[in-house]
Design a protein around this motif. Sequence first.
Motif, PDB file in Angstrom:
ATOM      1  N   UNK A   6       1.072  -1.130  -0.119  1.00  0.00           N
ATOM      2  CA  UNK A   6      -0.089   0.020   0.109  1.00  0.00           C
ATOM      3  C   UNK A   6       0.820   1.315  -0.154  1.00  0.00           C
ATOM      4  N   UNK A   7       1.924   1.194   0.636  1.00  0.00           N
ATOM      5  CA  UNK A   7       2.997   2.620   0.560  1.00  0.00           C
ATOM      6  C   UNK A   7       3.209   2.318  -0.759  1.00  0.00           C
ATOM      7  N   UNK A   8       4.182   1.667  -1.353  1.00  0.00           N
ATOM      8  CA  UNK A   8       4.691   2.024  -2.698  1.00  0.00           C
ATOM      9  C   UNK A   8       4.063   2.255  -3.679  1.00  0.00           C
ATOM     10  N   UNK A   9       2.317   2.037  -3.381  1.00  0.00           N
ATOM     11  CA  UNK A   9       1.222   2.093  -4.183  1.00  0.00           C
ATOM     12  C   UNK A   9       0.652   3.655  -3.979  1.00  0.00           C
ATOM     13  N   UNK A  10       0.866   4.251  -2.905  1.00  0.00           N
ATOM     14  CA  UNK A  10       0.854   5.193  -2.289  1.00  0.00           C
ATOM     15  C   UNK A  10       2.252   5.992  -3.163  1.00  0.00           C
ATOM     16  N   UNK A  11       3.344   5.406  -3.166  1.00  0.00           N
ATOM     17  CA  UNK A  11       4.287   6.195  -3.445  1.00  0.00           C
ATOM     18  C   UNK A  11       4.444   6.521  -5.002  1.00  0.00           C
ATOM     19  N   UNK A  12       3.898   5.128  -5.598  1.00  0.00           N
ATOM     20  CA  UNK A  12       3.915   5.389  -7.090  1.00  0.00           C
ATOM     21  C   UNK A  12       3.608   6.466  -7.801  1.00  0.00           C
ATOM     22  N   UNK A  13       2.235   6.558  -7.263  1.00  0.00           N
ATOM     23  CA  UNK A  13       1.404   7.874  -7.226  1.00  0.00           C
ATOM     24  C   UNK A  13       1.455   9.001  -7.338  1.00  0.00           C
ATOM     25  N   UNK A  14       2.188   9.519  -6.488  1.00  0.00           N
ATOM     26  CA  UNK A  14       2.810  10.684  -6.436  1.00  0.00           C
ATOM     27  C   UNK A  14       3.524  11.023  -6.516  1.00  0.00           C
ATOM     28  N   UNK A  15       5.196  10.217  -6.819  1.00  0.00           N
ATOM     29  CA  UNK A  15       5.859   9.724  -7.907  1.00  0.00           C
ATOM     30  C   UNK A  15       5.374  10.780  -9.049  1.00  0.00           C
ATOM     31  N   UNK A  16       4.810   9.722  -9.173  1.00  0.00           N
ATOM     32  CA  UNK A  16       4.775   9.682 -11.483  1.00  0.00           C
ATOM     33  C   UNK A  16       4.267  11.130 -10.835  1.00  0.00           C
ATOM     34  N   UNK A  17       3.106  11.332 -10.527  1.00  0.00           N
ATOM     35  CA  UNK A  17       3.180  13.046 -10.386  1.00  0.00           C
ATOM     36  C   UNK A  17       3.660  14.584 -10.188  1.00  0.00           C
ATOM     37  N   UNK A  18       4.964  13.534  -9.506  1.00  0.00           N
ATOM     38  CA  UNK A  18       6.012  14.747  -9.157  1.00  0.00           C
ATOM     39  C   UNK A  18       6.269  14.915 -10.502  1.00  0.00           C
ATOM     40  N   UNK A  19       6.437  13.576 -11.324  1.00  0.00           N
ATOM     41  CA  UNK A  19       7.003  13.488 -12.473  1.00  0.00           C
ATOM     42  C   UNK A  19       6.818  14.062 -13.962  1.00  0.00           C
ATOM     43  N   UNK A  20       5.122  14.226 -13.648  1.00  0.00           N
ATOM     44  CA  UNK A  20       4.567  14.363 -14.960  1.00  0.00           C
ATOM     45  C   UNK A  20       3.999  13.135 -15.558  1.00  0.00           C
ATOM     46  N   UNK A  21       4.148  11.771 -14.872  1.00  0.00           N
ATOM     47  CA  UNK A  21       3.935  10.764 -14.818  1.00  0.00           C
ATOM     48  C   UNK A  21       2.731  10.448 -15.370  1.00  0.00           C
ATOM     49  N   UNK A  22       1.937   9.757 -16.686  1.00  0.00           N
ATOM     50  CA  UNK A  22       0.494   9.064 -16.390  1.00  0.00           C
ATOM     51  C   UNK A  22       0.443   8.101 -16.439  1.00  0.00           C
ATOM     52  N   UNK A  23       0.163   7.424 -15.048  1.00  0.00           N
ATOM     53  CA  UNK A  23       0.604   5.640 -15.496  1.00  0.00           C
ATOM     54  C   UNK A  23      -1.219   4.845 -14.699  1.00  0.00           C
ATOM     55  N   UNK A  24      -1.416   4.506 -16.743  1.00  0.00           N
ATOM     56  CA  UNK A  24      -2.882   3.379 -15.729  1.00  0.00           C
ATOM     57  C   UNK A  24      -2.755   2.525 -15.306  1.00  0.00           C
ATOM     58  N   UNK A  25      -4.028   1.496 -14.446  1.00  0.00           N
ATOM     59  CA  UNK A  25      -3.967   1.711 -13.637  1.00  0.00           C
ATOM     60  C   UNK A  25      -3.497   0.185 -14.200  1.00  0.00           C
ATOM     61  N   UNK A  26      -3.106  -0.456 -14.585  1.00  0.00           N
ATOM     62  CA  UNK A  26      -2.533  -1.556 -14.953  1.00  0.00           C
ATOM     63  C   UNK A  26      -0.082  -1.137 -14.996  1.00  0.00           C
ATOM     64  N   UNK A  27      -0.253  -0.570 -15.303  1.00  0.00           N
ATOM     65  CA  UNK A  27       0.993   0.164 -15.364  1.00  0.00           C
ATOM     66  C   UNK A  27       1.692   0.265 -14.238  1.00  0.00           C
ATOM     67  N   UNK A  28       0.491   1.026 -13.691  1.00  0.00           N
ATOM     68  CA  UNK A  28       0.761   1.453 -12.030  1.00  0.00           C
ATOM     69  C   UNK A  28       1.088   0.173 -11.117  1.00  0.00           C
ATOM     70  N   UNK A  29      -0.067  -0.994 -11.449  1.00  0.00           N
ATOM     71  CA  UNK A  29       0.828  -1.807 -10.697  1.00  0.00           C
ATOM     72  C   UNK A  29       2.100  -2.379 -10.900  1.00  0.00           C
ATOM     73  N   UNK A  30       2.206  -2.547 -12.141  1.00  0.00           N
ATOM     74  CA  UNK A  30       3.607  -3.207 -12.780  1.00  0.00           C
ATOM     75  C   UNK A  30       4.669  -2.552 -12.370  1.00  0.00           C
ATOM     76  N   UNK A  31       4.616  -1.164 -11.980  1.00  0.00           N
ATOM     77  CA  UNK A  31       6.346  -0.393 -11.389  1.00  0.00           C
ATOM     78  C   UNK A  31       5.523  -0.784  -9.834  1.00  0.00           C
TER      79      UNK A  31
END
Lengths: 62, 462
Positions: A6-31
């Motif tokens: 859960x922590x990593x999922x939150x981290x990825x969401x926020x870090x991706x937003x900070x870097x301007x990267x958009x991730x669909x749910x499948x990509x998000x899960x893989x990352x």
Amino acid sequence: MQRDLLDMATFVTQAAAANGISLDPERHAQVVATLLRVEEMAELVMAFDLPDDVEIAPVFAL
Amino acid sequence: MNYASHNAVDTARSVRSGQTSAADVVRAAITQIEMGNDKINCFTQITRDRALAEAAAVDQRIAAGQDPGPLAGVPYAVKNLFDVQGLPTLAGSKINASEPPAVTDAMLVRKLRAAGAVLVGTLNMDEYAYGFTTENSHYGATANPHDTRLIAGGSSGGSAAAVAAGMVPITLGSDTNGSIRVPSSLSGIFGLKPTYGRLSRAGAFPFVGSLDHVGPFARTVEDLALVYDLLQGPDPEDPACRQRQPEPSIPNLNAGIYGLRVAVAGDYFENDAEPEAIEAVSMVARTLGSTCRITLPEAARARAAAFIITASEGGNLHLGRLKQQGADFDPKTRDRLLAGALLPVAWYIQAQRFRRWYYMQVMALFQDVDVILLPATPRSATPIGQETMVVGGKEMLIRPNMGMYTQPISFIGLPVVVVPVHRTGRMPIGVQIVAAPWREEICLRVARVLETAGVVSAPIAH
């Protein structure tokens, strides 16, 4: 592990937003899964007690 | 006659003496490539027109009584991350295919051309060099010439397979974490990863600036040494290339190993290795009369730190492309690069600082030894399409882990020659011959002793 995930999922969401990267749910899960594997490596490195005077070589001179 | 299956030294001798022409050699090589590439898929482009023009230029120099160069008429090919004038530099990607063609050749291609060698094509690789298998979603998998059901290794898999298949005697590749050494091991040929900063990377598409190296592959130690000698020299176009004059290895290639202290690296480098990898190291050590064992301190952590630096620098390099053309990446590399682009900065900085610490520890070992032996890969080649392997009783992913024994060495830029051990009825496997920084000539001397003893060899796959 569930908490880590859960922590990593939150981290990825926020870090991706900070870097301007958009991730669909499948990509998000893989990352998240990939970054959890990298985290295992990072735990080894971060657990090592480095002396204060060890710095990154300004020029990597061998 | 199949000149392509000859080694570079013999081919150059034939061309220089007028026994054969460069044009004949190059036409034969292209025929050989066209016949074999469907099966192996190592070439992504055959540069026929350029090759015939370069060969004609060599023949004209000979006809005019000029020196055609030490590699006169020798066909070679390069991993498709090297700039070749007039071609887009693919680096294994679909994205780069729409980039403008390279305006000039990479520095190492210019050097080989100046030596009389003839470029016959470019070679397959993992996308953006991120992988150890050369299973490329855009350009297909490169097959191992010794058993086409198996991987050739990567990321310079095309470079290794083209040499192993006898299509060309020499190729160039790159090695960030093992991408010369892993395919050398799995495809059963010789490969040299020089000291970090020894050979110019100018015009080679980058991956991880802190760890990127370039180097040659060959089927004989003499070919490897000769090509390495010709590639040396400082280059201001590569900020990491040291201002160091060439130190030729050929003059001392047959000097033997008398006085060299040779040790086998234990612990981390044998704990997860399959018996075949341990046996190969033992056989090499016995031949060299080595009974000494050493431990590279914190090698597992070194490997982990290399992994983090790779992910982070690679992710940063491709950040713009990940944002704008994410769907065009090979799915196998995209998620690793995305994860790397996001990882916490503390991990990266600690990994870089650890590199300094580890470097100092390993340098201290070279007070007591000159040569360190260790496996190149934990096992021999695995099937194409297989995701995981079992080594040391543990199941792990192949793509990130086949380089578990190469990463702690390139992490601090040490020079390495991989020597191939061939076993009847079994797949080849390589051993890393490691020396202190700038002592490539020691690695090559040791490799030559092993080759002369018949313990290592690179027979063409049939």
